[in-house]
Design an enzyme around this catalytic site. Structure first.
Site, PDB file in Angstrom:
ATOM      1  N   HIS A  56       0.854  -1.210   0.000  1.00 31.61           N
ATOM      2  CA  HIS A  56       0.000   0.000   0.000  1.00 31.61           C
ATOM      3  C   HIS A  56       0.879   1.246   0.000  1.00 31.61           C
ATOM      4  O   HIS A  56       1.483   1.600   1.004  1.00 31.61           O
ATOM      5  CB  HIS A  56      -0.908  -0.008   1.240  1.00 31.61           C
ATOM      6  CG  HIS A  56      -1.898   1.120   1.275  1.00 31.61           C
ATOM      7  ND1 HIS A  56      -3.240   0.927   1.495  1.00 31.61           N
ATOM      8  CD2 HIS A  56      -1.751   2.457   1.112  1.00 31.61           C
ATOM      9  CE1 HIS A  56      -3.863   2.091   1.470  1.00 31.61           C
ATOM     10  NE2 HIS A  56      -2.979   3.041   1.250  1.00 31.61           N
ATOM     11  N   HIS A  58       1.267   5.282  -2.281  1.00 32.37           N
ATOM     12  CA  HIS A  58       0.658   6.227  -3.238  1.00 32.37           C
ATOM     13  C   HIS A  58       1.774   6.795  -4.110  1.00 32.37           C
ATOM     14  O   HIS A  58       2.350   7.840  -3.792  1.00 32.37           O
ATOM     15  CB  HIS A  58      -0.065   7.353  -2.500  1.00 32.37           C
ATOM     16  CG  HIS A  58      -1.240   6.894  -1.696  1.00 32.37           C
ATOM     17  ND1 HIS A  58      -2.537   7.133  -2.070  1.00 32.37           N
ATOM     18  CD2 HIS A  58      -1.314   6.173  -0.537  1.00 32.37           C
ATOM     19  CE1 HIS A  58      -3.364   6.598  -1.176  1.00 32.37           C
ATOM     20  NE2 HIS A  58      -2.635   6.009  -0.234  1.00 32.37           N
ATOM     21  N   GLN A 151      -9.702   9.571  -4.347  1.00 37.33           N
ATOM     22  CA  GLN A 151      -9.309  10.341  -3.158  1.00 37.33           C
ATOM     23  C   GLN A 151     -10.412  11.267  -2.656  1.00 37.33           C
ATOM     24  O   GLN A 151     -10.598  11.433  -1.464  1.00 37.33           O
ATOM     25  CB  GLN A 151      -8.048  11.166  -3.459  1.00 37.33           C
ATOM     26  CG  GLN A 151      -7.565  12.063  -2.328  1.00 37.33           C
ATOM     27  CD  GLN A 151      -7.032  11.290  -1.148  1.00 37.33           C
ATOM     28  OE1 GLN A 151      -5.923  10.789  -1.166  1.00 37.33           O
ATOM     29  NE2 GLN A 151      -7.831  11.180  -0.075  1.00 37.33           N
ATOM     30  N   HIS A 209      -9.622   2.147   1.055  1.00 35.03           N
ATOM     31  CA  HIS A 209      -9.272   2.941   2.236  1.00 35.03           C
ATOM     32  C   HIS A 209     -10.538   2.961   3.089  1.00 35.03           C
ATOM     33  O   HIS A 209     -11.530   3.570   2.694  1.00 35.03           O
ATOM     34  CB  HIS A 209      -8.904   4.370   1.846  1.00 35.03           C
ATOM     35  CG  HIS A 209      -7.516   4.541   1.326  1.00 35.03           C
ATOM     36  ND1 HIS A 209      -7.091   3.967   0.158  1.00 35.03           N
ATOM     37  CD2 HIS A 209      -6.449   5.234   1.828  1.00 35.03           C
ATOM     38  CE1 HIS A 209      -5.823   4.300  -0.034  1.00 35.03           C
ATOM     39  NE2 HIS A 209      -5.402   5.067   0.954  1.00 35.03           N
ATOM     40  N   GLU A 212     -10.511   5.327   7.761  1.00 39.73           N
ATOM     41  CA  GLU A 212      -9.225   5.917   8.153  1.00 39.73           C
ATOM     42  C   GLU A 212      -9.508   7.191   8.945  1.00 39.73           C
ATOM     43  O   GLU A 212      -9.411   8.316   8.447  1.00 39.73           O
ATOM     44  CB  GLU A 212      -8.362   6.234   6.915  1.00 39.73           C
ATOM     45  CG  GLU A 212      -6.936   6.654   7.315  1.00 39.73           C
ATOM     46  CD  GLU A 212      -6.077   7.098   6.140  1.00 39.73           C
ATOM     47  OE1 GLU A 212      -6.603   7.273   5.027  1.00 39.73           O
ATOM     48  OE2 GLU A 212      -4.855   7.294   6.360  1.00 39.73           O
ATOM     49  N   ASP A 308       2.572   3.329   2.884  1.00 44.08           N
ATOM     50  CA  ASP A 308       1.551   4.323   2.538  1.00 44.08           C
ATOM     51  C   ASP A 308       2.150   5.546   1.835  1.00 44.08           C
ATOM     52  O   ASP A 308       1.779   5.861   0.713  1.00 44.08           O
ATOM     53  CB  ASP A 308       0.768   4.753   3.790  1.00 44.08           C
ATOM     54  CG  ASP A 308      -0.627   5.276   3.480  1.00 44.08           C
ATOM     55  OD1 ASP A 308      -1.048   5.212   2.311  1.00 44.08           O
ATOM     56  OD2 ASP A 308      -1.303   5.737   4.409  1.00 44.08           O
ATOM     57  N   TRP A 314       0.899  13.803   3.421  1.00 47.70           N
ATOM     58  CA  TRP A 314       0.391  13.120   4.614  1.00 47.70           C
ATOM     59  C   TRP A 314       1.510  12.726   5.571  1.00 47.70           C
ATOM     60  O   TRP A 314       1.266  12.515   6.747  1.00 47.70           O
ATOM     61  CB  TRP A 314      -0.394  11.872   4.197  1.00 47.70           C
ATOM     62  CG  TRP A 314      -1.633  12.215   3.448  1.00 47.70           C
ATOM     63  CD1 TRP A 314      -2.851  12.533   3.999  1.00 47.70           C
ATOM     64  CD2 TRP A 314      -1.802  12.310   2.025  1.00 47.70           C
ATOM     65  NE1 TRP A 314      -3.736  12.822   2.997  1.00 47.70           N
ATOM     66  CE2 TRP A 314      -3.142  12.685   1.780  1.00 47.70           C
ATOM     67  CE3 TRP A 314      -0.958  12.108   0.930  1.00 47.70           C
ATOM     68  CZ2 TRP A 314      -3.657  12.873   0.496  1.00 47.70           C
ATOM     69  CZ3 TRP A 314      -1.466  12.295  -0.355  1.00 47.70           C
ATOM     70  CH2 TRP A 314      -2.793  12.670  -0.570  1.00 47.70           C
TER      71      TRP A 314
HETATM   72  N1  17E Z   1      -4.871   9.499   0.986  1.00 49.73           N
HETATM   73  C1  17E Z   1      -5.642   9.077   2.027  1.00 49.73           C
HETATM   74  O1  17E Z   1      -6.873   9.204   1.993  1.00 49.73           O
HETATM   75  N2  17E Z   1      -5.041   8.507   3.096  1.00 49.73           N
HETATM   76  C2  17E Z   1      -3.709   8.358   3.132  1.00 49.73           C
HETATM   77  N3  17E Z   1      -3.167   7.786   4.219  1.00 49.73           N
HETATM   78  C3  17E Z   1      -2.903   8.808   2.061  1.00 49.73           C
HETATM   79  C4  17E Z   1      -3.536   9.370   0.990  1.00 49.73           C
HETATM   80  C5  17E Z   1      -1.419   8.677   2.108  1.00 49.73           C
HETATM   81 FE   FE2 Z   2      -3.301   5.103   1.616  1.00 53.89          FE
END
Ligand code: 17E
Ligand code: FE2
Length: 412
Positions: A56, A58, A151, A209, A212, A308, A314
């Site tokens: 995982h 990006h 996203q 995702h 989170e 990540d 982030w």
């Molecule tokens: N986008 C998101 O929604 N959550 C993350 N941890 C990252 C990007 C890195």
């Molecule tokens: Fe992520």
């Protein structure tokens, strides 16, 4: 190619491995450590293991921290806002160059399998097109799976559903989602129904995702798991992050875990990312903001660790070293017990391979691809204790990376 003096996980003794072309041709017990002959690779009694996996990351956002500004609050939400601005300036070449540089960093640490989320909430799908080229151009370095990652939402972003469908047309491997970020709970639920339909229709894997956040009311994991269970797709579905589970109470979790086991979905935790981004709305006591990694593992569910981010809106640090993530994760998740240390590398190898559905394309067995690492220690425990490294990475039967360990002398 012959590798001698190798230790193998879960086996006593020393072994030699013969590679023929791009396959493992033989694995033989040696009896004792032997002097290596010219032309042989000497593992010197250290572990030989299948490659590390980054399940995982990006790659479209990597190496952009500070552009146009630094994340001052340390929250996921400021990260998404900053990325929204940076995204407006990405170019094909910029995206490819940063992704390539990052893949080199991963390769330098023994990673040969990567799953990258790519933001598709962009009407031009520019980053996705760039990453699809990178997938082809880096086959000699890594096997790269690309996730269509919405996203800014599937339901709350204009034409979100259509962009996901276009991403499938363009050839992504995996369908993503972000239900906790949709505008309403209903949209979160409908986004999961949509993405599971899309995956079932297209034959893609799923990696969402999911939850989170530290919000204990974010409960999309149950929706995803139930969809996977009903459709019999559990092995092909992954829930990433699920950090809200660290804030669910035990009464709810005891019911949830029954469903999770029935669904048999996979889990990815990003411990350095989550310890950094979560807990941000707390004073003290302050939550760790990770999912229940040890509890998932104890329940027989498949869970693995990931980076990540590397230097993005982030998370400002990172260098490609997944062993650093493993070390942090085992600490944060209360997993430094003896048993955990004996099999710690599972969390960045075998468990991740299962998440990525690598099947018999992964693992040290005769007939499988000649992709492997020589590590700097004889077992999992010593790799962790010494903060060891992958010293040699072999891919398609050829040396892909070699690391010379630091030599330290103490006088006196
Ligand atoms: N986008 C998101 O929604 N959550 C993350 N941890 C990252 C990007 C890195
Ligand atoms: Fe992520």
């Amino acid at each position: 190619m012959l590798i001698v003096n190798a230790r193998l996980r879960g086996k006593n003794g020393v072994f030699s491995l013969r590679l023929h072309g791009e396959r493992i041709a033989a694995i033989d017990a040696q009896g004792a450590l032997l002097p290596a002959e010219p032309g042989q690779l000497n593992a010197e009694g250290n572990l030989v293991i299948a490659p590390f996996i980054e399940p995982h990351i990006h790659l479209d956002a990597t190496l952009t921290a500070g552009e146009p500004g630094w994340n001052m609050s340390g929250t996921l939400f400021e990260g998404i806002e900053l990325w929204g601005k940076r995204k407006a300036t990405v170019t094909h070449e910029d995206t490819k160059r940063r992704a390539r540089t990052t893949i080199d960093m991963l390769v330098a640490h023994g990673i040969q399998h990567v799953r990258s989320h790519v933001d598709v909430t962009d009407p031009s799908l520019l980053a996705l097109k760039a990453l699809l080229e990178v997938r082809d151009e880096t086959r000699h370095l890594v096997d790269l799976q690309i996730v269509a990652f919405p996203q800014e939402g599937i339901e709350s972003f204009e034409n979100g559903r259509s962009l996901m469908e276009q991403a499938v047309e363009l050839g992504v491997d995996v369908i993503g989602g972000i239900p906790h970020f949709e505008n309403t709970r209903e949209q979160g639920v409908s986004s999961i129904h949509f993405l599971m339909d899309l995956a079932e229709r297209s034959g893609c894997l799923v990696d969402v995702h999911c939850d989170e956040t530290d919000d204990p009311h974010s409960r999309f994991l149950e929706v995803l798991a139930e969809q996977a269970r009903q459709r019999g797709m559990g092995a092909r579905v992954t829930a990433s992050h699920t950090t809200a589970m660290g804030s669910y109470d035990n009464a709810y979790c005891s019911k949830l875990f029954r469903l999770l086991k029935q669904s048999a979905i996979n889990f990815v935790s990003c411990p350095t990312e989550s310890i950094h981004l979560q807990g941000r709305f707390d004073t003290y006591p302050k939550r760790r903001g990770l999912t229940r990694v040890a509890e998932l593992d104890r329940a027989g569910l498949n869970v693995c660790f990931a980076q990540d981010s590397i230097v993005d809106p982030w998370y400002p640090l990172g260098n490609g070293n997944i062993l650093r993530i493993l070390e942090a994760g085992l600490h944060i998740c209360h997993m430094l017990g003896y048993e955990d240390l004996q099999r710690g590398l599972d969390l960045i190898t075998d468990n991740s391979a299962r998440t990525l559905n690598l099947g018999d394309g992964y693992g040290l067995e005769v007939g499988r691809p000649a992709n492997l690492l020589i590590l700097s220690a004889p077992n999992d425990y010593e790799m962790l204790r010494t903060q060891g490294h992958a010293l040699v990475s072999i891919r398609h039967g050829k040396v892909l990376m070699e690391r010379t360990p630091a030599r330290v002398e103490v006088f006196g």
